[in-house]
Enzyme design. Structure first.
Site, mmCIF file in Angstrom:
data_model
loop_
_atom_site.group_PDB
_atom_site.id
_atom_site.type_symbol
_atom_site.label_atom_id
_atom_site.label_comp_id
_atom_site.label_asym_id
_atom_site.label_seq_id
_atom_site.Cartn_x
_atom_site.Cartn_y
_atom_site.Cartn_z
ATOM 1 N N ASN A 11 0.641 32.099 13.907
ATOM 2 C CA ASN A 11 0.047 31.884 15.229
ATOM 3 C C ASN A 11 -0.080 33.252 15.886
ATOM 4 O OD1 ASN A 11 -0.637 31.228 17.816
ATOM 5 N ND2 ASN A 11 1.232 30.065 18.279
ATOM 6 N N LYS A 13 -1.426 33.999 18.563
ATOM 7 C CA LYS A 13 -1.424 33.923 20.032
ATOM 8 C C LYS A 13 -2.540 34.814 20.590
ATOM 9 C CE LYS A 13 3.379 32.580 19.790
ATOM 10 N NZ LYS A 13 4.715 32.555 20.342
ATOM 11 N N HIS A 100 1.435 23.493 21.707
ATOM 12 C CA HIS A 100 2.384 24.603 21.636
ATOM 13 C C HIS A 100 3.154 24.698 22.951
ATOM 14 C CE1 HIS A 100 4.018 28.632 21.379
ATOM 15 N NE2 HIS A 100 3.882 28.513 20.073
ATOM 16 N N GLU A 102 3.904 27.090 24.741
ATOM 17 C CA GLU A 102 3.283 27.950 25.754
ATOM 18 C C GLU A 102 2.159 27.205 26.484
ATOM 19 O OE1 GLU A 102 2.581 31.159 23.021
ATOM 20 O OE2 GLU A 102 4.754 31.449 22.903
ATOM 21 N N GLU A 172 9.442 23.536 17.149
ATOM 22 C CA GLU A 172 9.643 24.880 17.676
ATOM 23 C C GLU A 172 10.553 24.828 18.903
ATOM 24 O OE1 GLU A 172 6.203 27.646 16.350
ATOM 25 O OE2 GLU A 172 5.719 26.815 18.298
ATOM 26 N N GLY A 178 9.933 33.811 20.217
ATOM 27 C CA GLY A 178 9.775 35.171 20.733
ATOM 28 C C GLY A 178 11.062 35.794 21.234
ATOM 29 N N SER A 218 10.983 32.595 15.885
ATOM 30 C CA SER A 218 11.576 33.817 15.335
ATOM 31 C C SER A 218 11.772 33.765 13.818
ATOM 32 C CB SER A 218 12.891 34.150 16.049
ATOM 33 O OG SER A 218 12.653 34.382 17.434
ATOM 34 N N GLY A 240 5.282 36.287 16.166
ATOM 35 C CA GLY A 240 5.312 37.759 16.085
ATOM 36 C C GLY A 240 5.186 38.317 14.677
HETATM 37 P P1 13P Z 1 7.777 33.757 17.262
HETATM 38 O O1 13P Z 1 7.731 33.657 15.748
HETATM 39 O O2 13P Z 1 7.208 35.020 17.799
HETATM 40 O O3 13P Z 1 9.133 33.421 17.776
HETATM 41 O O4 13P Z 1 6.802 32.611 17.807
HETATM 42 C C1 13P Z 1 6.910 31.339 17.299
HETATM 43 C C2 13P Z 1 5.753 30.549 17.759
HETATM 44 O O5 13P Z 1 5.588 30.287 18.929
HETATM 45 C C3 13P Z 1 4.797 30.104 16.738
HETATM 46 O O6 13P Z 1 3.912 29.176 17.263
#
Ligand code: 13P
Length: 255
Positions: A11, A13, A100, A102, A172, A178, A218, A240
């Site tokens: 992802n 983002k 998601h 977010e 998640e 993150g 993560s 990330g």
């Molecule tokens: P990270 O791997 O940066 O923690 O993000 C996870 C995520 O939100 C994947 O959709």
């Protein structure tokens, strides 16, 4: 044990310029084709403006695909700035992340809205990667199990048996996104088993055993092997670490 798809999805983002995105996609394509086991499906979920160029770079591969990060619940019309499921499908993009954390947190997406988005995606034959997961305060109150079951229930339990089989679920935990703080493989396994059991209660064990449940939060090259070794963890949704071709490829090699 039923055969479930192993999926490692990145992802991206809201990251990268067109030039950077193109470079990342072509690096990942080369590495995945050379190094990743052929039964692992890789998905690159890019910002919508990069879907077409990245799809072009990936070509017609049967193991590495492009995915969107969101779609509208509406079919078409006066919804400035939105992208419909039909548009995504027409660009030959097979996957879409929905729900998601977010989107839930910053854009007010909730269960009833996500139900509509899931329906829109499935109507156009997209594979939704449906996200669920609890914030930290919910885990601290030990209410994570009931919240995640509710998230799955309210947006997916209306589906027919044939349609739920097309859905990929991503667990998640928000506190792991993150933050560099990964769920332990036991915590991930426990929640994945709970989600699968919940699916089985509605759709039957045979169907629940066919649904891939990915872990996100993560994930990196150092922890992916242990996470993916758990029986109910069918892959990862990677934030990330998906922005670096070598690291992401190592994750995709972790089965
Ligand atoms: P990270 O791997 O940066 O923690 O993000 C996870 C995520 O939100 C994947 O959709």
């Amino acid at each position: 044990m039923a055969m479930r798809k192993k999926i490692v999805a990145g992802n991206w983002k809201m990251n990268k310029t067109l030039e950077e995105a193109s470079m990342l996609a072509s690096e990942v394509k080369g590495m995945v084709e050379d190094e990743v086991k052929s039964d692992t499906i890789v998905v690159l979920c890019t910002p919508s403006i990069f879907l077409l160029p990245v799809r072009k770079i990936l070509g017609d591969s049967n193991r590495i695909f492009v995915g969107a990060q969101n779609c509208s619940e509406h079919e078409s019309g006066a919804y400035t700035g939105e992208t419909s499921a039909a548009m995504i499908k027409s660009a030959n993009v097979p996957y879409v992340i929905l729900g998601h954390s977010e989107r839930r947190q910053y854009f007010g997406e909730n269960g009833p809205l996500l139900t509509k988005k899931v329906d829109a995606a499935l109507k156009h034959d997209l594979t939704p990667i449906f996200c669920c997961g609890e914030p930290l305060d919910v885990r601290e109150k030990n209410a994570h199990e009931s919240l995640v079951k509710k998230q799955v229930e309210e947006s997916l339990f209306h589906l027919s048996d044939a349609l739920i089989r097309k859905v990929v679920i991503a667990y998640e935990p928000v506190w792991a996104i993150g933050t560099g703080k990964t769920a332990t493989s036991q915590q991930a396994q426990d929640m994945h088993a709970i989600i699968r059991k919940h699916l089985a209660s509605k759709f039957g064990q045979g169907t629940a055993d066919l649904i891939s449940i990915l872990y996100g939060g993560s994930v990196n090259a150092a922890n992916a092997k242990e996470l993916f070794a758990s029986p109910d963890v069918d892959g990862g949704l990677v934030g990330g670490a998906s922005l670096k071709s070598r690291e992401f490829t190592e994750i995709a090699k972790s089965f």
